[in-house]
Write an enzyme that holds these catalytic residues in place. Structure first.
Site, PDB file in Angstrom:
ATOM      1  N   GLN A 127      67.520 -10.454 -31.852  1.00 57.54           N
ATOM      2  CA  GLN A 127      67.515  -9.036 -31.526  1.00 57.54           C
ATOM      3  C   GLN A 127      68.426  -8.812 -30.322  1.00 57.54           C
ATOM      4  OE1 GLN A 127      63.821  -7.184 -30.195  1.00 57.54           O
ATOM      5  NE2 GLN A 127      64.133  -5.497 -31.593  1.00 57.54           N
ATOM      6  N   GLY A 256      59.997 -11.301 -22.362  1.00 54.19           N
ATOM      7  CA  GLY A 256      58.593 -11.673 -22.216  1.00 54.19           C
ATOM      8  C   GLY A 256      58.097 -12.310 -23.501  1.00 54.19           C
ATOM      9  N   MET A 258      59.091 -12.298 -28.058  1.00 55.72           N
ATOM     10  CA  MET A 258      59.858 -11.772 -29.188  1.00 55.72           C
ATOM     11  C   MET A 258      58.984 -11.946 -30.417  1.00 55.72           C
ATOM     12  SD  MET A 258      62.560 -10.262 -30.295  1.00 55.72           S
ATOM     13  CE  MET A 258      62.575  -9.731 -32.012  1.00 55.72           C
ATOM     14  N   GLU A 259      58.801 -10.810 -31.091  1.00 54.48           N
ATOM     15  CA  GLU A 259      57.778 -10.712 -32.131  1.00 54.48           C
ATOM     16  C   GLU A 259      58.197 -11.361 -33.444  1.00 54.48           C
ATOM     17  OE1 GLU A 259      59.484  -8.259 -30.619  1.00 54.48           O
ATOM     18  OE2 GLU A 259      60.135  -6.717 -32.025  1.00 54.48           O
ATOM     19  N   ASN A 260      58.849 -12.513 -33.403  1.00 51.49           N
ATOM     20  CA  ASN A 260      59.286 -13.134 -34.637  1.00 51.49           C
ATOM     21  C   ASN A 260      58.067 -13.360 -35.546  1.00 51.49           C
ATOM     22  OD1 ASN A 260      62.040 -13.289 -33.773  1.00 51.49           O
ATOM     23  ND2 ASN A 260      61.397 -14.913 -32.382  1.00 51.49           N
ATOM     24  N   HIS A 283      50.973  -7.349 -27.126  1.00 52.77           N
ATOM     25  CA  HIS A 283      52.152  -6.561 -27.494  1.00 52.77           C
ATOM     26  C   HIS A 283      52.848  -7.174 -28.716  1.00 52.77           C
ATOM     27  CE1 HIS A 283      55.688  -3.968 -26.589  1.00 52.77           C
ATOM     28  NE2 HIS A 283      56.352  -4.990 -27.128  1.00 52.77           N
ATOM     29  N   GLU A 284      53.118  -8.469 -28.651  1.00 48.13           N
ATOM     30  CA  GLU A 284      53.841  -9.105 -29.768  1.00 48.13           C
ATOM     31  C   GLU A 284      53.011  -9.081 -31.043  1.00 48.13           C
ATOM     32  OE1 GLU A 284      56.797  -9.310 -28.955  1.00 48.13           O
ATOM     33  OE2 GLU A 284      56.500  -9.346 -26.788  1.00 48.13           O
ATOM     34  N   HIS A 287      53.277  -5.797 -32.776  1.00 48.74           N
ATOM     35  CA  HIS A 287      54.534  -5.668 -33.523  1.00 48.74           C
ATOM     36  C   HIS A 287      54.392  -6.115 -34.983  1.00 48.74           C
ATOM     37  CE1 HIS A 287      57.749  -4.234 -31.014  1.00 48.74           C
ATOM     38  NE2 HIS A 287      57.562  -5.130 -30.070  1.00 48.74           N
ATOM     39  N   GLU A 306      59.234   0.145 -30.349  1.00 48.53           N
ATOM     40  CA  GLU A 306      58.623  -0.202 -29.062  1.00 48.53           C
ATOM     41  C   GLU A 306      57.598   0.816 -28.559  1.00 48.53           C
ATOM     42  OE1 GLU A 306      58.670  -3.040 -28.088  1.00 48.53           O
ATOM     43  OE2 GLU A 306      60.432  -3.915 -29.056  1.00 48.53           O
ATOM     44  N   ASP A 363      72.267  -4.019 -26.076  1.00 51.20           N
ATOM     45  CA  ASP A 363      71.751  -4.765 -24.921  1.00 51.20           C
ATOM     46  C   ASP A 363      72.035  -4.028 -23.603  1.00 51.20           C
ATOM     47  OD1 ASP A 363      70.690  -6.797 -26.477  1.00 51.20           O
ATOM     48  OD2 ASP A 363      72.544  -7.968 -26.428  1.00 51.20           O
ATOM     49  N   TYR A 371      60.125   2.155 -24.779  1.00 50.74           N
ATOM     50  CA  TYR A 371      58.769   1.631 -24.641  1.00 50.74           C
ATOM     51  C   TYR A 371      57.831   2.686 -24.038  1.00 50.74           C
ATOM     52  CZ  TYR A 371      60.786  -3.102 -25.120  1.00 50.74           C
ATOM     53  OH  TYR A 371      61.421  -4.214 -25.563  1.00 50.74           O
ATOM     54  N   ARG A 533      63.945 -14.886 -17.428  1.00 51.42           N
ATOM     55  CA  ARG A 533      63.407 -13.676 -18.044  1.00 51.42           C
ATOM     56  C   ARG A 533      64.073 -12.461 -17.403  1.00 51.42           C
ATOM     57  NH1 ARG A 533      56.965 -12.052 -18.257  1.00 51.42           N
ATOM     58  NH2 ARG A 533      57.220 -10.113 -19.428  1.00 51.42           N
ATOM     59  N   MET A 534      64.688 -11.611 -18.220  1.00 56.56           N
ATOM     60  CA  MET A 534      65.489 -10.505 -17.670  1.00 56.56           C
ATOM     61  C   MET A 534      64.657  -9.533 -16.857  1.00 56.56           C
ATOM     62  SD  MET A 534      68.358  -9.663 -20.517  1.00 56.56           S
ATOM     63  CE  MET A 534      67.296  -9.537 -21.941  1.00 56.56           C
TER      64      MET A 534
HETATM   65 ZN   LIG Z   1      58.184  -5.064 -28.110  1.00 50.67          ZN
END
Ligand SMILES: [Zn+2]
Length: 578
Positions: A127, A256, A258-260, A283-284, A287, A306, A363, A371, A533-534
């Site tokens: 993503q 944080g 990623m909802e793979n 959260h994930e 998703h 989101e 990005d 969100y 982590r960004m």
């Molecule tokens: Zn999310």
């Protein structure tokens, strides 16, 4: 016609239904040598445009043999269009290619960058539009695909994938791991990792994967997972992906979580030891319905992924941990939204929910707006429509768009049919197409929240010090006016600089740096050299770079650590420092 500003996919051309990928993972050259067979929903002919980025295309074949193709020069953001000429009635094509060592979706870690320190590690993050750097395909969430994959890896390692494991065979120094993904996914949910990995069951349909050194702590932290799945099913209906496994990522993972699907990727920074940061798992998990089942048609409608997921997350937090806990999270979310609204003050068009992103890298557009403004909008809608009517609508939305993609226009039409007049009553046009936060945004409230807010920049008393959860600390720090009083900063320094809870620690470091309290620079430098982590890199680099006294430090730190950050994070921080 091209209907996604971030893809060459053209809806007058054949559409991919499934992918069969065979790839050899070569840690020495940091490349995949691969062949990808794309099978079409219906046989067709004429031109097929695929998305690629930094791929070396070797051959393209169809059932009748070699096919003519042109790899066009790369365009900014989109990458290079691979145009293939298909004879009439072509059911599939197979592309033979290599990825680049700089593939934007892949991070190749040296052994020293892992917890174990002995084996290398590879993971993907597709993503928003990075799948094309791993596989040539129609890289738009409008087109869902099933896939099977065969990864050749060093025998000492294991591969995991956001898919069903089929088998592992070993020959010589190699292992072949086979997977299949029976549920159709948007390409950004294609995901895998290779490393020294071990697993522990958390319940009947969930398991945690991690490097062996991390496994025990990860299993302890995520032990609530089965309870979370059960709570989510009560809210949304049955879980459609069979398994909900968790992969604990190396510290350089840029998000944080990623909802793979079937295998959520989670940053190790949530492993605080006291389960205080597991809202990321909630959260994930949410998703699995919002985002993975009902998917934004392209990045311009990211709020459908989101905003809905944050709404679901807070409902689940309330159910699992109580209303006060959920309200604190909502208040922290509001603070981070206000920060991002300020960050985008000169690009107000990016603070709309429905965005126009032609020529904009998703990005670069990334922020808390989809969100938290999305969440606030859904709460406003819920309050206007009433809880029961809104919940009924939400379930019908999830049912109708199950395993499909949706636009904001689909959302508007669906609400209007089910709840006539409701969009106008809540002022939906201002929410969707206006910049900033509308005046009717609901304000999170709870007694606990009010107590924290009442403190302002005063120091917490003994009662608070004894009882505060990390969430209350985080909110207190986020809400404190800047610059904070020197005496408050000095008192907090002794208490918080040594914290190992990253949410609290980074909120503190950000407050201190933004208040010109430079005693924390060594600790901030340490964090920037430890995690990728960004959510943590961005505020710390921004704060260091905005103070003339620490600007050079920010550049030095980035020069030293850039190679250990994920390519997506590197690009974002380059933007911060530019
Ligand atoms: Zn999310």
């Amino acid at each position: 016609m091209r209907r996604d500003p971030h893809s060459y996919a053209d809806d007058s051309q054949v559409e991919t239904a499934s992918l069969a990928l065979r790839a050899r993972v070569d840690f020495a050259s940091k490349t995949l040598a691969a062949e990808a067979q794309l099978v079409f929903a219906r046989p067709g002919g004429g031109r097929l445009d695929l998305d690629t980025r930094d791929l070396a295309i070797e051959r393209v074949v169809g059932p009748g043999g070699e096919l003519r193709f042109t790899l066009h020069p790369a365009e900014p953001i989109l990458g290079a269009r691979l145009a293939i000429e298909l004879p009439e009635g072509t059911p599939w094509v197979r592309v033979h290619y290599r990825t680049s060592p700089h593939a934007s979706a892949l991070q190749w870690l040296e052994p020293a960058q892992t917890a174990g320190g002995v084996q290398p590690y590879l993971f993907s993050q597709c993503q928003a539009i990075h799948a094309r750097s791993v596989v040539p395909l129609q890289d738009t969430p409008r087109i869902r695909i099933r896939y099977e994959a065969e990864l050749a890896i060093p025998r000492a390692l294991k591969a995991v994938m956001a898919a069903r494991k089929v088998e592992r065979t070993e020959t010589g120094d190699d292992a072949i791991e086979r997977f299949e993904m029976p549920q159709p996914i948007p390409p950004y949910l294609f995901a895998f990792a290779v490393g020294d990995l071990a697993a522990r069951d958390l319940g009947a349909r969930s398991r945690v994967w991690a490097e062996p050194a991390m496994l025990e702590r990860a299993a302890h932290e995520f032990s609530d997972t089965e309870r979370m799945i059960a709570a989510a099913e009560e809210l949304f209906g049955p879980y459609d992906w069979e398994r909900f496994d968790i992969l604990t990522m190396p510290p350089s993972f840029p998000y944080g979580g990623m909802e793979n699907p079937r295998l959520t990727f989670i940053t190790p920074t949530v492993i605080a030891g006291d389960r205080s940061l597991v809202s990321v798992i909630v959260h994930e998990l949410a998703h699995s319905w919002t985002g993975n089942l009902v998917t934004n048609a392209n990045a311009e409608h990211f709020w459908l992924n989101e905003g809905f997921t944050v709404y679901a997350e807070r409902h689940l937090l309330e159910k699992l941990y109580g209303a006060d806990h959920a309200a604190l999270h909502a208040a922290i979310g509001r603070s981070s939204l206000e920060e991002d609204l300020a960050r985008f003050h000169d690009r107000p068009e990016l603070t709309r929910l429905r965005t126009h992103l032609a020529g904009v890298d998703p990005d670069d557009a990334y922020s808390q707006v989809p969100y938290e403004k999305g969440y606030a909008f859904l709460r406003a809608l819920e309050q206007t429509a009433g809880q029961d009517a809104f919940t009924a609508w939400l379930r019908s939305w999830l049912r109708e768009y199950r395993f499909r993609s949706a636009t904001t226009e689909d959302f508007e039409a669906h609400v209007e049919r089910a709840l006539p007049g409701m969009l106008a009553r809540v002022g939906a046009r201002e929410w969707l197409d206006g910049a900033g936060l509308p005046a009717n945004a609901p304000v999170p409230r709870s007694a606990q929240l009010a107590a924290v807010e009442a403190l302002g920049s005063a120091l917490p008393g003994d009662r608070e010090l004894a009882s505060w959860t990390p969430t209350e600390w985080e909110l207190y720090l986020a809400r404190m006016p800047r610059p904070a009083p020197e005496a408050t900063l000095r008192a907090l320094d002794g208490r918080l600089t040594a914290s190992t809870n990253y949410e609290v620690l980074v909120a503190w470091l950000q407050l201190a740096l933004e208040s010109g309290y430079r005693a924390v620079v060594p600790r901030a430098s340490e964090v920037l050299g430890t995690v990728g982590r960004m959510k943590y890199l961005r505020p710390l680099y921004t704060a260091l770079a905005s103070d003339p006294a620490t600007r050079a430090t920010a550049r030095e730190l980035f020069a030293r650590h850039a190679a250990s950050y994920h390519p997506i994070a590197r690009q974002v921080i380059e933007g911060v420092l530019a």
